[in-house]
Design a protein around this motif. Structure first.
Motif, short mmCIF file in Angstrom:
data_model
loop_
_atom_site.label_atom_id
_atom_site.label_comp_id
_atom_site.label_asym_id
_atom_site.label_seq_id
_atom_site.Cartn_x
_atom_site.Cartn_y
_atom_site.Cartn_z
N VAL A 62 12.52 5.36 6.12
CA VAL A 62 11.56 4.62 6.49
C VAL A 62 10.27 5.31 6.53
CG1 VAL A 62 13.04 3.12 8.01
CG2 VAL A 62 11.99 5.27 8.97
N ARG A 63 9.01 4.77 6.49
CA ARG A 63 7.67 5.33 6.39
C ARG A 63 6.81 4.56 7.55
NH1 ARG A 63 6.07 7.16 0.44
NH2 ARG A 63 6.51 4.80 0.29
N PRO A 64 6.99 4.25 8.78
CA PRO A 64 6.32 3.62 9.59
C PRO A 64 5.12 4.00 9.80
CG PRO A 64 8.07 4.53 10.89
CD PRO A 64 8.22 5.25 9.31
N SER A 65 4.14 2.98 10.23
CA SER A 65 2.86 3.48 10.80
C SER A 65 3.19 3.41 12.57
CB SER A 65 1.83 2.29 10.69
OG SER A 65 2.07 1.17 11.62
N LYS A 66 4.21 3.02 13.07
CA LYS A 66 4.71 3.13 14.28
C LYS A 66 6.10 2.59 14.46
CE LYS A 66 2.31 -1.25 14.96
NZ LYS A 66 1.81 -1.42 13.79
N ILE A 67 6.70 3.25 15.48
CA ILE A 67 8.01 3.00 15.99
C ILE A 67 8.09 2.41 17.12
CG2 ILE A 67 10.29 4.22 16.16
CD1 ILE A 67 8.96 6.47 14.57
N VAL A 68 8.25 1.21 17.57
CA VAL A 68 8.15 0.39 18.68
C VAL A 68 9.61 0.24 18.94
CG1 VAL A 68 7.57 -1.80 19.92
CG2 VAL A 68 6.47 -0.87 17.72
N CYS A 69 9.97 0.87 20.55
CA CYS A 69 11.23 0.92 21.00
C CYS A 69 11.20 -0.13 22.31
CB CYS A 69 11.39 2.13 21.45
SG CYS A 69 11.32 3.37 20.29
N VAL A 70 12.56 -0.37 22.29
CA VAL A 70 12.80 -1.56 23.58
C VAL A 70 13.68 -0.74 24.52
CG1 VAL A 70 13.72 -3.64 24.48
CG2 VAL A 70 12.78 -3.58 21.93
N GLY A 71 13.33 -0.39 25.79
CA GLY A 71 14.04 0.31 26.56
C GLY A 71 15.12 -0.87 27.54
N ARG A 72 16.16 -0.42 27.65
CA ARG A 72 17.15 -1.22 28.56
C ARG A 72 17.33 -2.44 28.08
NH1 ARG A 72 13.32 0.92 33.34
NH2 ARG A 72 13.75 2.82 33.40
N ASN A 73 17.89 -2.78 26.94
CA ASN A 73 18.14 -4.08 26.31
C ASN A 73 19.52 -4.41 26.33
OD1 ASN A 73 17.15 -6.46 25.15
ND2 ASN A 73 17.49 -5.52 22.89
N TYR A 74 20.52 -3.52 27.02
CA TYR A 74 21.91 -3.87 27.25
C TYR A 74 22.12 -3.63 28.84
CZ TYR A 74 22.98 -3.12 22.03
OH TYR A 74 23.09 -3.21 20.87
N ARG A 75 22.43 -4.86 29.53
CA ARG A 75 22.77 -4.75 30.88
C ARG A 75 23.54 -3.68 31.36
NH1 ARG A 75 22.95 -9.81 29.74
NH2 ARG A 75 21.44 -11.44 30.61
N ALA A 76 24.74 -3.14 30.78
CA ALA A 76 25.49 -2.22 31.31
C ALA A 76 24.68 -0.59 31.04
CB ALA A 76 26.63 -2.06 30.40
N HIS A 77 23.77 -0.66 30.08
CA HIS A 77 22.86 0.60 30.03
C HIS A 77 21.99 0.60 31.02
CE1 HIS A 77 20.60 4.00 28.72
NE2 HIS A 77 19.53 3.24 28.47
N ALA A 78 21.26 -0.47 31.51
CA ALA A 78 20.47 -0.56 32.61
C ALA A 78 21.09 0.02 33.78
CB ALA A 78 19.49 -1.72 32.56
N ALA A 79 22.23 -0.49 33.98
CA ALA A 79 22.99 -0.44 35.27
C ALA A 79 23.23 1.31 35.26
CB ALA A 79 24.31 -1.31 35.28
N GLU A 80 23.72 1.85 34.36
CA GLU A 80 24.21 3.10 34.36
C GLU A 80 23.18 4.25 34.64
OE1 GLU A 80 26.14 4.69 30.68
OE2 GLU A 80 24.19 4.11 29.39
N LEU A 81 21.76 4.04 34.47
CA LEU A 81 20.79 4.50 34.81
C LEU A 81 19.91 4.29 36.00
CD1 LEU A 81 18.97 5.32 31.24
CD2 LEU A 81 20.48 6.61 32.56
N GLY A 82 20.63 3.37 36.77
CA GLY A 82 20.24 2.91 37.98
C GLY A 82 19.03 2.04 37.89
N ASN A 83 18.92 1.32 36.80
CA ASN A 83 17.88 0.60 36.81
C ASN A 83 18.16 -1.17 36.86
OD1 ASN A 83 15.65 2.52 36.06
ND2 ASN A 83 16.96 2.70 34.18
#
Ligand code: MG
Length: 265
Positions: A62-83
């Protein structure tokens, strides 16, 4: 269509990847890049001596002008980091300078005491888009999908209110090995991460808190997405630290395996 970028005759080229007797091979090179926003079905290509994908010197596909990321888009992952489970997508950037090809080494910076893998499905955009109409289908805007490691200096991410430093070191965004339009995340696609062969993450895109149409619409309400831009869709539960000598393998079903070793800076 499935493609890679690889070293060929001394330069980087986009290669068409086809299954030959059950193995992925590079069979043709593109004479125009497939991620420039045009119609990918009509792109001119040239036949080459067939090369097994496994034998190719892969480049970042890929040769992106930007890389946009989504944080905490799975419930179990949000929970494991205490969010808390978020009520709207949480966006952040990784810089294009953090991109790394499959097979190359992730460099662990000395100033971090804890660096984590995050296996993710990534979207590669095929069209310029901004402020989508309410009923606009996002699928025609997508060129394809790839595998991304949202590598993170967790201690620096927690220390800083902005995540730019913890997420933005050079080599912190491995992507590859290929981009493919031949999967359907809405139908469920598996995302798995192994460290030194041990299964650590086992997620499925059906478990997204925010499905792709919500994520793309949310981003496009803020900024123009360009052809080739990359969206990292979030990581499932099971993130954890890695140290020098570890090998991280992230597999997205029907896309392939992104493989990188970790070394100390
Ligand atoms: Mg992530």
């Amino acid at each position: 269509m499935k493609y890679c970028r690889f070293q060929h005759n001394g330069r980087g080229e986009y290669g068409l990847v086809e299954s030959v007797a059950g193995k992925d091979e590079i069979t043709r090179v593109f004479l125009k890049p497939p991620d420039a926003g045009g119609d990918v079905e009509d792109l001119p290509t040239k036949a080459i001596a067939r090369l097994p994908l496994a034998d190719a010197k892969l480049l970042v596909p890929v040769r992106p002008s930007k890389i946009v990321c989504v944080g905490r888009n799975y419930r179990a992952h949000a929970a494991e980091l205490g969010n808390e489970v978020p009520t709207e997508p949480l966006l952040f950037f990784k810089p294009p300078s953090s991109l790394l090809a499959s097979g190359e080494d992730i460099r662990r910076p000395q100033i971090s005491q804890r660096t984590d893998f995050e296996g993710e499905l990534a979207v590669v955009m095929g069209r310029r888009c901004y402020k989508l109409a309410g009923d606009e289908d996002v699928r025609p805007l997508i060129l394809g999908y790839t595998v991304l490691n949202d590598f993170t200096a967790r201690d620096l991410q927690k220390k800083d209110s902005q995540w730019t430093r913890g997420k933005g070191f050079d080599t912190f965004c491995p992507v590859g090995p290929v981009v493919t339009g031949e999967i359907d995340p809405w139908a469920g696609v598996g995302v798995e991460t192994r460290v030194n062969g041990d299964l650590r993450q086992h997620g499925n895109t059906l478990d997204f808190i925010f499905p792709l149409e919500v994520v793309i619409r949310y981003i496009c309400d803020v900024m123009t997405l360009e052809p080739g831009d990359v969206i990292a869709t979030g990581t499932p539960e099971g993130v954890g630290p890695v140290v020098a000598g570890d090998t991280i393998e992230i597999t997205v079903e029907a896309v392939g395996t992104l493989r990188n070793r970790v070394v100390d800076e």
